[in-house]
Design a protein around this motif. Structure first.
Motif, PDB file in Angstrom:
ATOM      1  N   PHE A 217      12.312  24.603  13.687  1.00 18.85           N
ATOM      2  CA  PHE A 217      11.456  23.479  13.285  1.00 18.85           C
ATOM      3  C   PHE A 217      12.362  22.271  13.054  1.00 18.85           C
ATOM      4  O   PHE A 217      13.336  22.348  12.298  1.00 18.85           O
ATOM      5  CB  PHE A 217      10.698  23.880  12.014  1.00 18.85           C
ATOM      6  CG  PHE A 217       9.933  22.779  11.329  1.00 18.85           C
ATOM      7  CD1 PHE A 217       9.336  21.748  12.038  1.00 18.85           C
ATOM      8  CD2 PHE A 217       9.792  22.781   9.943  1.00 18.85           C
ATOM      9  CE1 PHE A 217       8.612  20.748  11.395  1.00 18.85           C
ATOM     10  CE2 PHE A 217       9.083  21.798   9.282  1.00 18.85           C
ATOM     11  CZ  PHE A 217       8.497  20.779  10.010  1.00 18.85           C
TER      12      PHE A 217
ATOM     13  N   GLU B 299      12.018  18.303  12.015  1.00 18.76           N
ATOM     14  CA  GLU B 299      11.127  17.232  11.537  1.00 18.76           C
ATOM     15  C   GLU B 299      11.927  15.942  11.399  1.00 18.76           C
ATOM     16  O   GLU B 299      13.121  15.970  11.084  1.00 18.76           O
ATOM     17  CB  GLU B 299      10.538  17.645  10.180  1.00 18.76           C
ATOM     18  CG  GLU B 299       9.709  16.530   9.527  1.00 18.76           C
ATOM     19  CD  GLU B 299       8.889  16.991   8.323  1.00 18.76           C
ATOM     20  OE1 GLU B 299       8.991  18.156   7.911  1.00 18.76           O
ATOM     21  OE2 GLU B 299       8.131  16.144   7.801  1.00 18.76           O
TER      22      GLU B 299
ATOM     23  N   GLY C 173       5.540  19.082  10.068  1.00 18.01           N
ATOM     24  CA  GLY C 173       5.787  18.581   8.739  1.00 18.01           C
ATOM     25  C   GLY C 173       4.963  17.345   8.375  1.00 18.01           C
ATOM     26  O   GLY C 173       4.124  16.827   9.104  1.00 18.01           O
ATOM     27  N   ASN C 174       5.178  17.005   7.138  1.00 12.10           N
ATOM     28  CA  ASN C 174       4.451  15.865   6.569  1.00 12.10           C
ATOM     29  C   ASN C 174       4.630  14.613   7.393  1.00 12.10           C
ATOM     30  O   ASN C 174       3.753  13.757   7.437  1.00 12.10           O
ATOM     31  CB  ASN C 174       4.951  15.595   5.153  1.00 12.10           C
ATOM     32  CG  ASN C 174       4.599  16.727   4.230  1.00 12.10           C
ATOM     33  OD1 ASN C 174       3.720  17.519   4.520  1.00 12.10           O
ATOM     34  ND2 ASN C 174       5.316  16.824   3.130  1.00 12.10           N
TER      35      ASN C 174
ATOM     36  N   ASN D 169      -0.860  19.511  10.232  1.00 19.02           N
ATOM     37  CA  ASN D 169       0.239  20.204   9.561  1.00 19.02           C
ATOM     38  C   ASN D 169      -0.306  20.899   8.332  1.00 19.02           C
ATOM     39  O   ASN D 169      -0.800  20.244   7.427  1.00 19.02           O
ATOM     40  CB  ASN D 169       1.317  19.195   9.153  1.00 19.02           C
ATOM     41  CG  ASN D 169       2.337  19.787   8.199  1.00 19.02           C
ATOM     42  OD1 ASN D 169       2.878  20.862   8.433  1.00 19.02           O
ATOM     43  ND2 ASN D 169       2.592  19.086   7.100  1.00 19.02           N
ATOM     44  N   GLY D 170      -0.255  22.194   8.302  1.00 11.27           N
ATOM     45  CA  GLY D 170      -0.768  22.938   7.161  1.00 11.27           C
ATOM     46  C   GLY D 170       0.150  22.811   5.966  1.00 11.27           C
ATOM     47  O   GLY D 170       1.261  22.318   6.076  1.00 11.27           O
ATOM     48  N   GLU D 171      -0.336  23.253   4.832  1.00 12.29           N
ATOM     49  CA  GLU D 171       0.436  23.059   3.613  1.00 12.29           C
ATOM     50  C   GLU D 171       0.540  24.321   2.784  1.00 12.29           C
ATOM     51  O   GLU D 171      -0.245  25.233   2.921  1.00 12.29           O
ATOM     52  CB  GLU D 171      -0.189  21.943   2.784  1.00 12.29           C
ATOM     53  CG  GLU D 171       0.143  20.575   3.325  1.00 12.29           C
ATOM     54  CD  GLU D 171       1.636  20.405   3.560  1.00 12.29           C
ATOM     55  OE1 GLU D 171       2.433  20.972   2.801  1.00 12.29           O
ATOM     56  OE2 GLU D 171       1.986  19.708   4.509  1.00 12.29           O
ATOM     57  N   ASP D 172       1.520  24.318   1.898  1.00 11.51           N
ATOM     58  CA  ASP D 172       1.746  25.487   1.061  1.00 11.51           C
ATOM     59  C   ASP D 172       0.569  25.773   0.145  1.00 11.51           C
ATOM     60  O   ASP D 172       0.116  26.874   0.022  1.00 11.51           O
ATOM     61  CB  ASP D 172       2.983  25.280   0.200  1.00 11.51           C
ATOM     62  CG  ASP D 172       4.128  24.886   1.062  1.00 11.51           C
ATOM     63  OD1 ASP D 172       4.270  23.684   1.310  1.00 11.51           O
ATOM     64  OD2 ASP D 172       4.855  25.775   1.501  1.00 11.51           O
TER      65      ASP D 172
ATOM     66  N   ASP E 108       3.344  17.955  -1.833  1.00 13.50           N
ATOM     67  CA  ASP E 108       4.463  17.133  -1.390  1.00 13.50           C
ATOM     68  C   ASP E 108       4.782  16.021  -2.362  1.00 13.50           C
ATOM     69  O   ASP E 108       5.931  15.645  -2.539  1.00 13.50           O
ATOM     70  CB  ASP E 108       4.177  16.587   0.002  1.00 13.50           C
ATOM     71  CG  ASP E 108       4.047  17.740   0.952  1.00 13.50           C
ATOM     72  OD1 ASP E 108       4.961  18.556   0.976  1.00 13.50           O
ATOM     73  OD2 ASP E 108       3.003  17.846   1.598  1.00 13.50           O
TER      74      ASP E 108
ATOM     75  N   ASN F 154       6.886  17.695  -4.704  1.00 16.64           N
ATOM     76  CA  ASN F 154       8.245  17.877  -4.203  1.00 16.64           C
ATOM     77  C   ASN F 154       9.043  16.595  -4.361  1.00 16.64           C
ATOM     78  O   ASN F 154      10.206  16.604  -4.714  1.00 16.64           O
ATOM     79  CB  ASN F 154       8.249  18.191  -2.705  1.00 16.64           C
ATOM     80  CG  ASN F 154       7.609  19.510  -2.409  1.00 16.64           C
ATOM     81  OD1 ASN F 154       7.402  20.292  -3.314  1.00 16.64           O
ATOM     82  ND2 ASN F 154       7.298  19.739  -1.147  1.00 16.64           N
TER      83      ASN F 154
ATOM     84  N   TYR G 217       7.165  28.683   0.979  1.00 20.12           N
ATOM     85  CA  TYR G 217       8.582  28.637   0.592  1.00 20.12           C
ATOM     86  C   TYR G 217       8.707  29.476  -0.662  1.00 20.12           C
ATOM     87  O   TYR G 217       7.874  29.379  -1.556  1.00 20.12           O
ATOM     88  CB  TYR G 217       9.022  27.200   0.290  1.00 20.12           C
ATOM     89  CG  TYR G 217       8.986  26.312   1.508  1.00 20.12           C
ATOM     90  CD1 TYR G 217      10.035  26.316   2.418  1.00 20.12           C
ATOM     91  CD2 TYR G 217       7.900  25.481   1.752  1.00 20.12           C
ATOM     92  CE1 TYR G 217      10.005  25.510   3.545  1.00 20.12           C
ATOM     93  CE2 TYR G 217       7.853  24.672   2.877  1.00 20.12           C
ATOM     94  CZ  TYR G 217       8.918  24.692   3.769  1.00 20.12           C
ATOM     95  OH  TYR G 217       8.880  23.893   4.885  1.00 20.12           O
TER      96      TYR G 217
ATOM     97  N   GLU H 100       6.166  27.430   8.803  1.00 12.21           N
ATOM     98  CA  GLU H 100       7.184  26.973   7.835  1.00 12.21           C
ATOM     99  C   GLU H 100       7.444  28.129   6.891  1.00 12.21           C
ATOM    100  O   GLU H 100       6.538  28.580   6.188  1.00 12.21           O
ATOM    101  CB  GLU H 100       6.704  25.743   7.051  1.00 12.21           C
ATOM    102  CG  GLU H 100       6.733  24.470   7.851  1.00 12.21           C
ATOM    103  CD  GLU H 100       6.406  23.217   7.038  1.00 12.21           C
ATOM    104  OE1 GLU H 100       6.743  23.173   5.836  1.00 12.21           O
ATOM    105  OE2 GLU H 100       5.808  22.304   7.623  1.00 12.21           O
TER     106      GLU H 100
ATOM    107  N   ALA I  62      12.020  26.735   8.393  1.00 13.97           N
ATOM    108  CA  ALA I  62      12.000  25.307   8.061  1.00 13.97           C
ATOM    109  C   ALA I  62      13.254  25.039   7.227  1.00 13.97           C
ATOM    110  O   ALA I  62      13.337  25.547   6.127  1.00 13.97           O
ATOM    111  CB  ALA I  62      10.741  24.970   7.271  1.00 13.97           C
TER     112      ALA I  62
END
Ligand code: AHR
Length: 536
Positions: free
Chosen positions: A24, A26, A73-74, A174-177, A189, A192, A290, A340, A387
């Motif tokens: 990956f 980004e 990614g974002n 883009n999927g997310e956690d 994010d 983060n 993650y 990811e 990722a």
């Protein structure tokens, strides 16, 4: 309890898709600029005629990376691909809203495709579901894949590329956690980036149950918004090019988001697919996780076992959607695209600061457990992408003089080289850790044996077996039933303490190679990964 392990080379479980060793890249931190592409580097030997890092290309080849996701990614949620094609001097510099930088657009579609061709890997593109439009997405697909005499296919030709790129994999956003992206960013994010440095708020990996989440932004894209849009886009994209595979954005695999979007989008829709009874609008379901536990190296190492449960749950949700929506067996079962995964603690390595995580031995063991999970779950996993591939939360770091291989590089290299083919059965009998886990729900749902194993057999009959001893203080001597006596190759990744890291000047964690005769007990040092290989 005396631990023992059995490996059953003739008991084949499921084919391993090579794409589990995906990468990956980004537009984030030093991944693209300074990682893939580094024309300003004073050390000209490191750079090829295109400005690409030769050492990074060689490393991707060494890993035999089959597929690379791009451009986020974002980042992708405000990316307009047209900014990144055509003469470089005319490309706009844009403010970049995911990581709050500036995007020069020096690298765009054609350069990324060229890099993939040099590496010998397949591109996997993510579409802009934030500020992008369906028209833009269709135009990008036409630019990449069309052979017709049409505007965007001709634009590609004008930019010097006659042949289509034939990009097979396209992600619907883009999927997310734990939150799907809103306009361009998720709560996860924002955490983060902004809250990541606050103690105890380490970001998506640690906030993994609904009750632990901060309240959602009411203006965020909801699962209902997403499912409708994904389905509409999927129809138009498959009309444009029915040969592509579309990846639906899930979340963690075990959330109501995953449940809802699968139910709405995994359907039997022959009308949209030209009457085909074997095709599907959606081919894969993406999940992101993650793992990390800053305070406890053992919890850190076993945390990927929660991802194994996530895969099992997501696979069940896929089956449930197919059953409820009457999808016949002629339509291949949708697989999981774990696009990811890694160890990441955003409080150690915040996203807006380039996420240059420094990996410890405990992290290397976590990566080995992650990879064991993908081997054990090969029946369900169609692709997985670490990722990321370089500099950003990566096993591979560039410096101005060369490369630094982090602790996590070594298990990844061993798996990618040898753990291909077919998953075979194993059995482990050993003691288990019992205590708090990160995420917390893991404690009551997943077992945590001290020894985490997986095994494969290649098409030419080589058996590869991995055992990770996550115990912080105890070594084990273990009987391995099923190993062929004679010449057994042995590779060990370990180190003096759980928190040891590799640096530019010192590789404290690497691979120790040895031979074993397969007789007696195998010694497993504390905090180690051992791989055995023999010809069956
Ligand atoms: O890989 C880093 C970031 O993690 C990605 O941009 C995003 O999708 C996830 O939150």
């Amino acid at each position: 309890e005396q631990p023992s392990i059995s490996v059953y080379p003739s008991h084949k479980l499921s084919k391993i898709n090579d794409n589990i060793y995906g990468g990956f890249t980004e537009h984030m931190g030093r991944c693209i600029y300074g990682g893939l592409y580094d024309p300003q580097n004073p050390n000209k030997n490191l750079i090829d005629e295109n400005g690409f890092r030769k050492d990074v290309i060689e490393s991707m080849k060494e890993l035999n990376v089959p597929v690379v996701r791009y451009p986020g990614g974002n980042f992708v949620a405000t990316y307009h691909w047209l900014d990144g094609v055509g003469p470089r001097e005319k490309r706009p510099r844009r403010p970049e809203l995911a990581w709050l930088g500036v995007e020069s657009n020096e690298i765009g579609t054609d350069e990324f495709m060229q890099w993939c061709e040099i590496v010998g890997t397949e591109p996997y593109l993510a579409l802009n579901f934030g500020t992008g439009t369906l028209d833009e997405a269709l135009a990008w697909l036409e630019y990449c894949n069309s052979t017709q005499d049409t505007y965007y296919a001709n634009l590609r030709r004008k930019h010097g590329r006659e042949k289509p790129y034939n990009v097979k994999y396209w992600a619907l956003g883009n999927g997310e956690d734990d939150y799907q992206d809103s306009l361009w960013e998720t709560d996860a994010d924002i955490r983060n980036r902004v809250l990541g440095s606050l103690a105890g708020r380490a970001g998506p990996s640690l906030i993994s149950s609904t009750s632990e989440r901060p309240p959602a932004d009411p203006y965020q894209m909801t699962k209902e918004d997403y499912a409708k849009k994904a389905y509409q886009w999927a129809k138009a994209l498959k009309l444009t090019d029915p040969s592509i595979e579309l990846i639906l954005c899930g979340e963690t695999g075990h959330s109501s988001w995953d449940f809802y979007v699968l139910k709405e989008c995994v359907k039997f829709d022959t009308h949209s697919l030209g009457g085909s009874t074997t095709a599907s609008l959606i081919d894969m379901h993406s999940i992101h996780i993650y793992t990390a536990c800053e305070t406890d190296p053992l919890q850190n190492a076993i945390a990927p076992r929660s991802a194994e449960r996530a895969i099992e749950i997501a696979a069940s949700l896929i089956d449930l959607a197919r059953i409820e929506n009457g999808v016949p067996p002629s339509v291949p079962r949708q697989t999981i695209c774990f696009d990811e995964w890694n160890v990441w603690d955003p409080s150690r390595a915040p996203g807006d600061k380039g996420a240059e995580e420094k990996y410890t031995l405990s992290d290397a063991l976590a990566v080995a457990v992650w990879l064991n999970v993908f081997i054990r779950q090969s029946k369900y996993v169609g692709m997985a992408n670490i990722a990321q591939s370089v500099n950003v939360i990566s096993p591979l770091m560039t410096t101005k003089d060369g490369l630094m291989k982090q602790t996590t590089w070594w298990p990844l290299l061993l798996f990618s080289k040898y753990m291909r083919g077919t998953t075979i059965a194993t059995h482990v009998s050993c003691g288990a850790y019992e205590g708090p886990t990160t995420p917390a729900w893991q404690q009551s749902t997943v077992d945590s044996p001290w020894l985490d194993v997986s095994a494969t057999i290649s098409d030419d009959g080589w058996v590869s077996f991995v055992v990770v001893n996550v115990h912080q203080t105890e070594a084990f001597d273990v009987e391995i039933a099923g190993v062929k006596e004679g010449e057994v190759k042995k590779y060990v990744v370990s180190g003096p303490s759980w928190d040891v890291v590799n640096t530019e000047s010192e590789q404290k964690v690497g691979i120790e190679e040895d031979q074993w005769d397969g007789k007696g007990k195998l010694h497993l040092p504390k905090m180690s990964m051992t791989m055995l290989r023999w010809k069956q």
